[in-house]
Every structure is written in C-alpha cells, then in structure tokens.
Scaffold this motif. Sequence first.
Motif, PDB file in Angstrom:
ATOM      1  N   GLU A  74       2.435   1.123  -4.265  1.00  0.00           N
ATOM      2  CA  GLU A  74       1.380   1.099  -5.364  1.00  0.00           C
ATOM      3  C   GLU A  74       1.448   2.160  -6.146  1.00  0.00           C
ATOM      4  OE1 GLU A  74      -0.123  -2.266  -5.223  1.00  0.00           O
ATOM      5  OE2 GLU A  74       1.520  -1.822  -3.805  1.00  0.00           O
ATOM      6  N   ILE A 112       5.630  -3.987 -17.696  1.00  0.00           N
ATOM      7  CA  ILE A 112       6.121  -4.099 -16.481  1.00  0.00           C
ATOM      8  C   ILE A 112       6.469  -5.843 -16.239  1.00  0.00           C
ATOM      9  CG2 ILE A 112       5.014  -2.346 -14.931  1.00  0.00           C
ATOM     10  CD1 ILE A 112       3.037  -4.071 -14.499  1.00  0.00           C
ATOM     11  N   PHE A 156      -2.046 -14.444   0.475  1.00  0.00           N
ATOM     12  CA  PHE A 156      -1.315 -14.728  -0.760  1.00  0.00           C
ATOM     13  C   PHE A 156      -0.376 -15.833  -0.329  1.00  0.00           C
ATOM     14  CE2 PHE A 156       2.285 -13.561  -3.565  1.00  0.00           C
ATOM     15  CZ  PHE A 156       1.577 -13.373  -4.666  1.00  0.00           C
ATOM     16  N   PHE A 203       0.799  -1.256   0.002  1.00  0.00           N
ATOM     17  CA  PHE A 203      -0.073  -0.098  -0.117  1.00  0.00           C
ATOM     18  C   PHE A 203       0.904   1.056   0.138  1.00  0.00           C
ATOM     19  CE2 PHE A 203       0.506   1.189   4.687  1.00  0.00           C
ATOM     20  CZ  PHE A 203       0.804  -0.429   4.930  1.00  0.00           C
ATOM     21  N   GLY A 204       0.314   2.532  -0.393  1.00  0.00           N
ATOM     22  CA  GLY A 204       0.994   3.500  -0.400  1.00  0.00           C
ATOM     23  C   GLY A 204       2.248   3.660  -1.534  1.00  0.00           C
ATOM     24  N   ARG A 232       4.241 -24.373 -11.833  1.00  0.00           N
ATOM     25  CA  ARG A 232       3.430 -22.891 -11.450  1.00  0.00           C
ATOM     26  C   ARG A 232       4.247 -22.317 -10.126  1.00  0.00           C
ATOM     27  NH1 ARG A 232      -2.830 -23.253 -12.451  1.00  0.00           N
ATOM     28  NH2 ARG A 232      -2.859 -22.897 -14.641  1.00  0.00           N
ATOM     29  N   SER A 249      -0.100 -15.771 -14.961  1.00  0.00           N
ATOM     30  CA  SER A 249      -0.790 -17.020 -15.320  1.00  0.00           C
ATOM     31  C   SER A 249      -0.836 -17.049 -16.868  1.00  0.00           C
ATOM     32  CB  SER A 249      -2.088 -16.813 -14.593  1.00  0.00           C
ATOM     33  OG  SER A 249      -2.669 -15.723 -15.171  1.00  0.00           O
ATOM     34  N   ARG A 250      -0.671 -16.036 -17.672  1.00  0.00           N
ATOM     35  CA  ARG A 250      -0.655 -16.047 -19.026  1.00  0.00           C
ATOM     36  C   ARG A 250       0.885 -16.283 -19.664  1.00  0.00           C
ATOM     37  NH1 ARG A 250      -5.293 -16.081 -18.115  1.00  0.00           N
ATOM     38  NH2 ARG A 250      -5.094 -18.217 -18.900  1.00  0.00           N
ATOM     39  N   PHE A 287       6.421  -9.128 -10.984  1.00  0.00           N
ATOM     40  CA  PHE A 287       5.145  -9.535 -11.539  1.00  0.00           C
ATOM     41  C   PHE A 287       4.853 -11.084 -11.534  1.00  0.00           C
ATOM     42  CE2 PHE A 287       3.077 -10.689 -15.737  1.00  0.00           C
ATOM     43  CZ  PHE A 287       2.229  -9.091 -15.809  1.00  0.00           C
ATOM     44  N   TRP A 288       4.017 -11.272 -10.502  1.00  0.00           N
ATOM     45  CA  TRP A 288       3.743 -12.850 -10.335  1.00  0.00           C
ATOM     46  C   TRP A 288       2.642 -12.780  -9.559  1.00  0.00           C
ATOM     47  CZ3 TRP A 288       3.124 -16.578  -6.496  1.00  0.00           C
ATOM     48  CH2 TRP A 288       3.249 -17.840  -6.774  1.00  0.00           C
ATOM     49  N   PRO A 289       1.588 -13.923  -9.690  1.00  0.00           N
ATOM     50  CA  PRO A 289       1.816 -14.685 -10.714  1.00  0.00           C
ATOM     51  C   PRO A 289       1.435 -14.167 -11.880  1.00  0.00           C
ATOM     52  CG  PRO A 289      -0.310 -14.976  -9.536  1.00  0.00           C
ATOM     53  CD  PRO A 289       0.349 -13.649  -8.931  1.00  0.00           C
ATOM     54  N   THR A 338      -1.879 -18.441  -2.955  1.00  0.00           N
ATOM     55  CA  THR A 338      -0.943 -18.219  -4.346  1.00  0.00           C
ATOM     56  C   THR A 338       0.142 -19.023  -4.336  1.00  0.00           C
ATOM     57  OG1 THR A 338      -2.351 -16.405  -4.330  1.00  0.00           O
ATOM     58  CG2 THR A 338      -0.281 -16.526  -6.274  1.00  0.00           C
ATOM     59  N   PHE A 354       4.388  -3.818  -8.570  1.00  0.00           N
ATOM     60  CA  PHE A 354       4.247  -5.108 -10.007  1.00  0.00           C
ATOM     61  C   PHE A 354       5.411  -4.795 -10.701  1.00  0.00           C
ATOM     62  CE2 PHE A 354      -0.510  -3.954  -8.927  1.00  0.00           C
ATOM     63  CZ  PHE A 354      -0.736  -5.281  -8.640  1.00  0.00           C
ATOM     64  N   ASP A 390       2.781   1.846  -9.989  1.00  0.00           N
ATOM     65  CA  ASP A 390       2.843   0.295 -10.178  1.00  0.00           C
ATOM     66  C   ASP A 390       4.158  -0.131  -9.747  1.00  0.00           C
ATOM     67  OD1 ASP A 390       0.311   0.094 -10.804  1.00  0.00           O
ATOM     68  OD2 ASP A 390       0.711  -0.096 -12.993  1.00  0.00           O
TER      69      ASP A 390
END
Lengths: 331, 358
Positions: free
Chosen positions: A83, A127, A212, A79-80, A232, A97-98, A93-95, A216, A89, A86
């Motif tokens: 974020e 990213i 998470f 937070f803060g 995965r 999925s694509r 950059f995880w998960p 995850t 992120f 970004d």
Amino acid sequence: MLRRLAALLVLGVVPASAETSDISAILDGHVMPGYQTLAAQAEGLASAAQEDCRPDAPGLRTAYHAAFDAWVGVSHLRFGPSETEDRAFALAFWPDSRGATPRAVRDLIVQSDPVADTLAGFQTVSIAARGFYALEFMLFDPAFVQAGEGAYRCGLVQVMSADIAANAQAILTGWEGGYADLMRQAGANETFRDRNEAIRQIFTALSTGLEFTAQTRLGRPMGTFERPRPMRAEARRSGRSLRHVMLSLLATRDLTALLSDGDPDLDAAFARALDLAERMDDPVFAGVSTPQGRFEVEALQSAIDDIRRKVAQDLGPRLGIAAGFNALDGD
Amino acid sequence: MTDRRTFIAGLLATGLVPTLTWADAGSPAFVSAARRADGSFGLCGLSTTGQIVFECALPGRGHAAACHPIQPEVVAFARRPGTFAVVVNCVYRRESARLTAPDGRHFYGHGVFSGDGTLLYTTENDYDAARGMVGIWDVSRGYARMGEVPSGGVGPHDIRLMPDGQTLVVANGGIETHPDTGRTKLNLHAMRSNLSYLDALGQVADQLDLGELYRRHSIRHLAVGSDGRVAFAMQWQGDSAARPPVLGLHHRGGQSGLFDAGAQSRAEMRGYAGSVAIAPVGHAIAVTSPRGGVCQIFGKGAFQEHRLPDVCGVAGLNEGFMMTAGTGRVLYRDRDGMGWDVQHACAWDNHLISLPAI
C-alpha cells in the motif's frame, strides 16, 4: 506441545486466543514466498518484453501469465509495503468501473507521449495506465495491438513490464527490509502493538481477499439476473477470469490452513469451492447471461460465501477476534 | 396510561384532529435502531436517563434515523445499500409511510429534515453514474419524491442541517460502490472524500477537501454545533497499519483542523470512527470507534477516553454524552467523566440520534 504447555504453566498465563497461530510460519510459508515469486516472475516478464515485444510473442505471453498468476497469489495481502506509494494499485488497477485504463493507455498511444520513453517518466503517469490490466490491453485487445505507431507500442509494452518488475521488487524490499520484522516482533513496535494486532491484520487480509473474490471477481460479471454483465469479467481479454478465482482460492486456502492450524472443516469448504470452479467450462464467465451458466457462477459464489461465513464465525473467534454487532458491520 | 393517546384516538373518531407532539410519544430525547432480544429489529426512543420510552418494529436492520422537528415521527433508514426507509409514527408505534428509492438509486442510511419539517433530505447513490445525490421528499404529501440534487461528491453518507436552517452539509465519503457488488469499494485507488455545503438552491456553496495526504480518509459522519462548527468523523481506507486522526472540525470561512491526542490514542481508534456528537453545553466533541471499543471526548483543554466494547452511537446531553453499544449498554458521562450505566436486552445499532429540540 508438552513443552509449550509447561512454559505456560511456569508463566502462569493463559493465552488470550485459544489458538496461537505462528506469525513467523505465516510470513515464511506464505507471505514472503508469495512476494518473492511475484518479484522473480515480474523480472522474467520485463526480460521477455525486452527480448520480444510483439503482443503475440510466445515468450512474452508466457511470462505475462506467470507474473499475473504470481500477483493473484498475493492479491489478498493488501497491507504494509503493497500500500506504500500505491504500489498495489499501480500493479492492479481493477475494477475499473469508469474505463480509466483503456482511456489512459489510448491517450499515451495516440499522442505517442514521450513520458513513456523512460521508466522514471512512465512512473508518473496515471496508475490506471500501469500494471497488469493496462498491459493486458496492449497484448490481447485487438483495438490496441494495432493502434498508433508500432515502435511506440513496443516501447510501451517494455516500459509497462519494467514498471511491474520495479514495483514488485519494491514491495518485496519493503517486506524484507523491515515490515516482516515488525510483524514478527509485534508488541515491540507501534505498528503492531501486540501479537493480536498482527494476527488481526492477517485475518482481515484473508476475509477481505475472500470478499473480493466472491463480490467483485464473481459479482461484477454476474450483475443482476435482469442485467448480467459478462463484459465486466476480470481479465477476460486474456481469458483469465476463472483462473483468478481459482488462484485466489488456492492462496487463501493456504493462508487459512496456516491461520487455523490445518482445520479440516475449513479446508473442506475450500475444496468444495475449488471443485465447482474446476468443473466450470467457462473461463471468462460468458455464461452468466444464460440460466445454466448463471447457476454455475452463483453456486461457486455461494460456496465462497460459505467459506467466508466459516472464517468469520468459526476462525475469527478462535483467533480472539470476536464479531461485534457494530464493529464488524461497517456503516 | 389513559391518556392523551386514547383521548386522541377518540378525537380522531370525531374528526377533531389535534396535533400530536413528541410529548405524546413519551418525550424521548434520542432514538436508535436496535436488534431486540428475540432477534427482530426495531426503533426505540430513549430518555435522558437511558430508559426506553417507546419501541416500534422495523422490517429489517436499521442504521440511522431522522427525527421530525415537530411531529412525533421518525424516518428509519435501512443499513446501506437499502432501497427503503420507514416512517414511524412514534405515538401509535407503527409504520405510517414508506419511502422507496427511485430506480437507479439506493439510500446510504442517513437523512435529515428541513428546519420547518416540510422536507426530508436523504443521501443516495446514483450508482450507474457513481454520483452522490441528495433526494428531496415532500413530507405533507406522504413523503412523495420531489426531486434530487448532486451531493457534490461520491458516496455521500451523513447529512445535516446547518443552524441557518437552510444550508445542508454532506459527508461525501468518496467511496464508489454498486449494488451488484454489495459493499465492495470500487475506487480506492482514485477515491477522494469531501465535506460539501449545499445552499437553498442545491448548489455546492463550499467544500472542504483533506488534501493528498488524507486522500484515502473517508468523511462519513457529522455533528453540527449551534455555532455552525461542523465536526466530522472519518474512516481510513489506506494502509491499515497507519493510524491517522479520525476526527476533524470545520468552521466555514474560519479555521479547520484534525484532533490528535497522540499516537497512543490514535491507535485506540483503529483508523475508524463510527459516530460523532457535539455537547449542547460547552461544545465538547465525542467520537466513537466500535472497532477500538472506545469513545474519545475532546473538551476545552481536556481529553477523556471511555472504554465500552462495540460502542458506536453517541449523542450530546448537557455538558456530556450518552453512548450506546452493540452489547446493549447505555452510558452517560459528564465533563468530569462521571455518570451512569444502563443495560438493555438489545443490541444498539450504529447511531443514537438526538431529537431536534434537545
């Protein structure tokens, strides 16, 4: 304690929450040290990449692990400043999925895309191609350590590392340059209109971080009984999957102790989960495909779910965060 | 109560089957799922005075429901990611059919009937492809699966029928989830929500995207006015200290925008809207936030705020709104902020659904 009680009597008020967690203690003892460590280790990673960019260079690998460790140690504090723009992120950059990260990194290498020649240029790429998980492909994936031009790969490792360092520094600057004070001075600003909002934010970070890790970090490789998904597992190429679970448990345990005034029952729940994790001999959860291996991962997940239950049902109400039938269920 | 129900049962035995109507079910104006005092879950019909007119057990916690426009029949959806929905006969107060999501799909908790009641549309997740779908079910064949079309985005949640009786409007929340990882949001870094209009052929005929600034704003719940305006309620997935507006209005081919009653009232909503409704008379719009414990009403030149802990369900009634809360409370407030309160010994679940006739 006596002095605090006296002060309350003079003011004639009863605190809204039975427990009065000290926001400054959480910031000074947990949040700020975490982000300071990340900034320092990320700087070390950038220097190591400058010195020797070869994927198997011992100095680079050691620095990579140290910086990634530092990130996992704050990865629940989303937070803060993390974020803004970004930044988190772009670090993590995880998960994925694509499969966007390997695709984006491969595109850069195959085309020897000059966008990665400078830090400013690299900061404009997707990213998915930035941060620790992208760099992991460059250092640990056999298909990437030999792809394209050697000189381009070297430059890419260096610019990825420099970007991680710049991002980590930007988050720290955000915290030191005002955001921590907004939390300390909750009630005197619009971001945190009272102390309870600041506590609620920290509590949300704790529960989301635990969720998470359980759903995850463990849930993704577990898949279903019929269809386990070991490929995965988080950061499996660098052998860090189980390590991330343990580091995040240690970090959230530390935060829980500060939020709960060292509640022994909560701490024991963390100890149980960590004990199970330490006894596992499966660093990347490859065993989820076997009955025994799956049983172990499931046991660890249940132990974390037990912590989550205690945090939601015991700690939340004590902090004045009541669970609502609708409010805490989501839709 | 002898009544039409007993009478009908007799007729059924003779083979003379009259058509059951909503009046046979006690003429409810609304339905809502609830957790009952004994801990079990059920579906209730509510009158315009907040009284329970029928009750039926559900096998698990419900979320939203779809009311058949003619027959006294409600499809109650499990909370996401559920793989079944229960068709409740509201006269006999029992399950009359069950919908099971096809392999590789799960429900998101919302659905809507076609205008003539022959089809049911459900929002679903094609989770291995991370693609939102609208499932189509044949009511007359015991809710047999007929087919599906893409919803025009990821993570569809609410779905409504437009006043033309053909076009569907879908809230594609933009958030990718997979049943393997529960409700974990898998794509926040790349999410993009939209409002999609699907024509009679299932094609995306129109789409609203909130743009880069609100890329992390998930459009989740909808209300459609008789004039075709679509009110949409959102849930913010960005930095939690940001408190963006959570209510928007879209008029196809016309103007659209977000409602903003100032920083203070935005903060009250905590970036999270639970439900939205439009009043049938006067067209005021109400939006609830269970996290903020508040219902905000935007009328013509007037703004109201009602505090109600754990409020989530809301439905239009005359010029005002009925609201339901997880505490069991039911409230009605008219355009002047006046009304009544009723307390029930249950926890009302997320949504209060209006019957089509109301």
